[in-house]
Design a protein around this motif. Sequence first.
Motif, PDB file in Angstrom:
ATOM      1  N   GLU A   1       0.830  -1.207   0.000  1.00  0.00           N
ATOM      2  CA  GLU A   1       0.000   0.000   0.000  1.00  0.00           C
ATOM      3  C   GLU A   1       0.869   1.264   0.000  1.00  0.00           C
ATOM      4  O   GLU A   1       0.562   2.231  -0.701  1.00  0.00           O
ATOM      5  CB  GLU A   1      -0.925   0.011   1.215  1.00  0.00           C
ATOM      6  N   GLU A   2       1.956   1.251   0.742  1.00  0.00           N
ATOM      7  CA  GLU A   2       2.853   2.409   0.783  1.00  0.00           C
ATOM      8  C   GLU A   2       3.541   2.625  -0.564  1.00  0.00           C
ATOM      9  O   GLU A   2       3.686   3.762  -1.020  1.00  0.00           O
ATOM     10  CB  GLU A   2       3.895   2.237   1.887  1.00  0.00           C
TER      11      GLU A   2
ATOM     12  N   THR B   1       0.874   3.956  -2.961  1.00  0.00           N
ATOM     13  CA  THR B   1       0.530   5.341  -2.629  1.00  0.00           C
ATOM     14  C   THR B   1       1.632   6.286  -3.104  1.00  0.00           C
ATOM     15  O   THR B   1       1.344   7.335  -3.691  1.00  0.00           O
ATOM     16  CB  THR B   1       0.300   5.501  -1.113  1.00  0.00           C
TER      17      THR B   1
ATOM     18  N   THR C   1       1.388   6.575  -6.864  1.00  0.00           N
ATOM     19  CA  THR C   1       0.236   7.400  -7.247  1.00  0.00           C
ATOM     20  C   THR C   1       0.545   8.876  -7.059  1.00  0.00           C
ATOM     21  O   THR C   1       0.212   9.700  -7.907  1.00  0.00           O
ATOM     22  CB  THR C   1      -1.000   6.988  -6.425  1.00  0.00           C
TER      23      THR C   1
ATOM     24  N   LYS D   1       3.125  15.939  -0.369  1.00  0.00           N
ATOM     25  CA  LYS D   1       2.457  14.721   0.111  1.00  0.00           C
ATOM     26  C   LYS D   1       1.611  15.025   1.342  1.00  0.00           C
ATOM     27  O   LYS D   1       0.456  14.604   1.424  1.00  0.00           O
ATOM     28  CB  LYS D   1       3.491  13.642   0.432  1.00  0.00           C
TER      29      LYS D   1
ATOM     30  N   ASN E   1      -2.501  14.715   1.744  1.00  0.00           N
ATOM     31  CA  ASN E   1      -3.136  13.923   2.800  1.00  0.00           C
ATOM     32  C   ASN E   1      -4.044  14.783   3.676  1.00  0.00           C
ATOM     33  O   ASN E   1      -5.143  14.364   4.042  1.00  0.00           O
ATOM     34  CB  ASN E   1      -2.082  13.222   3.656  1.00  0.00           C
TER      35      ASN E   1
END
Length: 140
Positions: free
Chosen positions: A53-54, A57, A60, A82, A86
């Motif tokens: 997932e990291e 992410t 992306t 970043k 978030n």
Amino acid sequence: LAESEKKMHSTLRRLVGAAMTPAMVDASMPNLQEAAERRIQEALGKEGEVIAEEVCTAYTLDVAWRQILGLDLKEEEIPLFKEAMNTWISGFTSPRIILNIYPESSPSIKAKVYLEKKIIEKIEKLEKHGPDASTLSGMV
């Protein structure tokens, strides 16, 4: 989507669609591949557990700021970008934003202002110097 949102959504889809020509997609492939390879190398060089997932992410975010927006972020700006992304996204579910309680002083709105400033600066650069390989360039 509400009726007014449907119209805006359709307008934005047409705008993005116009920028996503086959030639633009072909031109973006080296950048997308480079970003993917950079994240894979980073994962391979990492000690311990690699969390998919990291990695996804981070990839992306690379695609968002490098390819879609075409921003020229310095290495020290990337963590700020970043964090702003978030913070802005977390505001989508913030009761303060949803209920419109002094939203202008909320962290998510401040992050949104930072992101908008970066995008406006990029648009001004495109208007002054002409198109580049970013998706945003095809929309200006």
